[in-house]
Structure formats: structure tokens, C-alpha cells
Enzyme design. Structure first.
Site, PDB file in Angstrom:
ATOM      1  N   HIS A   5       0.796  -1.233   0.000  1.00  0.00           N
ATOM      2  CA  HIS A   5       0.000   0.000   0.000  1.00  0.00           C
ATOM      3  C   HIS A   5       0.825   1.278   0.000  1.00  0.00           C
ATOM      4  CE1 HIS A   5      -2.350  -3.287   1.896  1.00  0.00           C
ATOM      5  NE2 HIS A   5      -3.229  -2.879   1.007  1.00  0.00           N
ATOM      6  N   ARG A  25      -5.950  16.219   3.440  1.00  0.00           N
ATOM      7  CA  ARG A  25      -5.455  16.941   4.622  1.00  0.00           C
ATOM      8  C   ARG A  25      -3.937  16.771   4.703  1.00  0.00           C
ATOM      9  NH1 ARG A  25      -7.581  20.669   7.592  1.00  0.00           N
ATOM     10  NH2 ARG A  25      -9.496  19.490   7.411  1.00  0.00           N
ATOM     11  N   ARG A  88      -1.911  10.133  15.164  1.00  0.00           N
ATOM     12  CA  ARG A  88      -3.148  10.415  14.429  1.00  0.00           C
ATOM     13  C   ARG A  88      -3.604  11.822  14.756  1.00  0.00           C
ATOM     14  NH1 ARG A  88      -8.169   9.841  12.561  1.00  0.00           N
ATOM     15  NH2 ARG A  88      -9.931   9.906  13.987  1.00  0.00           N
ATOM     16  N   VAL A  89      -3.897  12.591  13.736  1.00  0.00           N
ATOM     17  CA  VAL A  89      -4.452  13.940  13.916  1.00  0.00           C
ATOM     18  C   VAL A  89      -5.793  13.940  13.191  1.00  0.00           C
ATOM     19  CG1 VAL A  89      -2.355  15.267  14.370  1.00  0.00           C
ATOM     20  CG2 VAL A  89      -2.916  14.706  12.015  1.00  0.00           C
ATOM     21  N   GLY A  90      -6.873  13.764  13.947  1.00  0.00           N
ATOM     22  CA  GLY A  90      -8.164  13.567  13.316  1.00  0.00           C
ATOM     23  C   GLY A  90      -9.279  14.299  14.033  1.00  0.00           C
ATOM     24  N   MET A 183     -12.919   6.356  14.810  1.00  0.00           N
ATOM     25  CA  MET A 183     -12.980   5.090  14.081  1.00  0.00           C
ATOM     26  C   MET A 183     -11.603   4.475  13.821  1.00  0.00           C
ATOM     27  SD  MET A 183     -16.140   5.870  11.458  1.00  0.00           S
ATOM     28  CE  MET A 183     -16.362   4.140  11.051  1.00  0.00           C
ATOM     29  N   ASP A 207     -18.008  17.215  15.880  1.00  0.00           N
ATOM     30  CA  ASP A 207     -19.460  17.180  16.014  1.00  0.00           C
ATOM     31  C   ASP A 207     -19.831  16.635  17.391  1.00  0.00           C
ATOM     32  OD1 ASP A 207     -18.449  15.030  13.865  1.00  0.00           O
ATOM     33  OD2 ASP A 207     -19.823  14.064  15.257  1.00  0.00           O
TER      34      ASP A 207
END
Ligand code: HPA
Length: 237
Positions: A5, A25, A88-90, A183, A207
Site C-alpha cells: 500500500h 489533509r 493520528r491527527v483527526g 474510528m 461534532d
């Protein structure tokens, strides 16, 4: 070299890789925040870049949505490209009243409905936790910066569902002090534990599941950009 990948040269990634879900992003971060950004992989349009932040080498790559997608990129980055720190930046959906839009959630631990960590941990329940070193550094800088929005350190619930079939789920999560839903985090932490790497998830509340409130596209952009700058300043050089 290449993996199933990732099609990048050996050594193309820095030892620290930021992982937004959205590959666009990753491109935005590389082209607007990093100096001398180079696109190092684009298999399936999952863009990855390496550049510099204030003179320190750093990479940024999309993961896509969900545990399987995030895990396969994290695994290949660590196992095949020698990456040591995955951040992770989410975004996340808040589920408790004290956590509002734009707040930062530093993910100390991630509960989950995914079975991947149990499978990889011999049928037992793995504590999917952040690297204390990464978490404490980002928490210190975030609090010192007096971030205009709130900074919360706690647990999230990583779900395989965006549209969850269990109507009672949120009540259960609130009782156990879970702050928000995402997730990917539990999968990322499981890979890091298995591979001997360090991981952290830093999430902007995009949200709120209590009332359906959500950030506009512009607020999201501004909030996520500020979070990413904070992470870069915390962990580099
Ligand atoms: N659920 C899961 N992940 C999320 C959400 C959500 O409501 N919002 C942002 N990421």
C-alpha cells in the site's frame, strides 16, 4: 522498495509521521505548513509527504477511515519503513456535555467494538493506550499554550460503525466516562503495541452526538490546522 500500500523509497519517511484520515489533509499540511515537502507515496491516492517543520524532518500521510485502513498503513510504516512515532491527527464526535465543538481530545486509551486487538493479543483484552511520552508532551504544550478551546485527556470509543446499530451505546459509554467516538485510535494503538512503536491520537471535536451540532467546513479547517501545529511544536525537534 514498496509495500502493498506504500510505494516509497526506503528512508523516505521521517521517524515521526502525522496521520490524518483524509489524504487531502495530508497534502494541505505538507504544502502549507512544511518546508521542502516531497510527495513520497500516492498508491490509491493515499498521499504521503516528507518535509521539515522548523528544520526537523517529519512526514504526514492519510490513513483513510476505519481501523483496517489505518492499521495497514501504520503497520507498513513501522515494519517496513522504520517509522517510530505515529500520531493520528483527526476528528471525533463528542458524547458528553463537558466536551464541546473545537475542543481537543488527547486519547489516553481507546475502547472498541473492533475485534482486532483481541485477535492480535491471543484472545485477551489489550489495554489500547497512548505512548505516555507523546501524550505528556502534547498535553504540556497544549495547556501551556492556553488553547482557546478546552483540552481533555481521556478515553474514546473506536467503532467500526459510523452509523451504530446499538441504540443504547452512547448511554453505556457515558457511564464509563468515554469522552468521544472515533474510528481508528484503538487500531493504531494496537499496531504500535505489537510493533514496539509509539502512538498517540489527538482529535478535534468536529461534532456532538448529544444535539447533532457540528463545525462548519471552515471551522473544521481552522481547528484541525491549529491542532496539527500544536502537535508539531510539541514533538519536534
Ligand atoms: N463517530 C465516529 N467518528 C467520528 C465522528 C462520529 O460521530 N465524528 C468524527 N469522527
Amino acid at each position: 522498495m514498496s509495500t502493498p500500500h506504500i510505494d516509497a523509497d526506503g528512508g523516505a519517511f521521517a521517524e515521526l509521521v502525522l496521520l490524518p484520515g483524509d489524504p487531502l489533509r495530508a497534502r494541505h499540511v505538507a504544502t502549507t505548513m512544511l518546508t521542502r515537502p516531497v510527495e513520497v507515496t500516492n498508491v490509491r491516492n493515499m498521499l504521503g509527504y516528507t518535509g521539515e517543520w522548523k528544520g526537523a524532518r517529519v512526514s504526514v500521510m492519510g490513513t483513510g477511515i476505519g481501523v483496517p485502513s489505518a492499521m495497514l498503513y501504520a503497520t507498513e510504516l513501522v515494519r517496513d519503513y522504520g517509522v517510530r512515532r505515529l500520531v493520528r491527527v483527526g476528528t471525533c464526535g463528542a458524547i458528553v456535555d463537558g466536551v464541546g465543538l473545537g475542543d481537543l481530545v488527547l486519547v489516553m486509551g481507546a475502547a472498541t467494538d473492533s475485534s482486532v486487538n483481541r485477535l492480535r493479543f491471543g484472545g485477551y483484552d489489550l489495554a489500547a493506550t497512548a505512548s505516555w511520552e507523546l501524550l505528556s508532551r502534547v498535553a504540556r504544550v497544549a495547556r501551556a499554550a492556553g488553547a482557546s478551546s478546552g483540552v481533555r485527556v481521556g478515553n474514546v470509543f473506536t467503532s467500526d460503525y459510523f452509523y451504530h446499530p446499538d441504540a443504547g451505546l452512547l448511554g453505556l459509554l457515558r457511564r464509563f466516562g468515554i469522552l468521544a467516538l472515533d474510528m481508528e485510535s484503538a487500531g493504531l494503538y494496537g499496531v504500535a503495541a505489537e510493533q514496539g512503536a509509539q502512538a498517540l491520537s489527538v482529535l478535534t471535536v468536529s461534532d456532538h452526538l448529544n444535539d447533532g451540532a457540528h463545525m462548519s467546513a471552515e471551522q473544521r479547517e481552522t481547528g484541525v490546522d491549529a491542532m496539527i501545529r500544536l502537535v508539531l511544536d510539541s514533538l519536534l525537534p
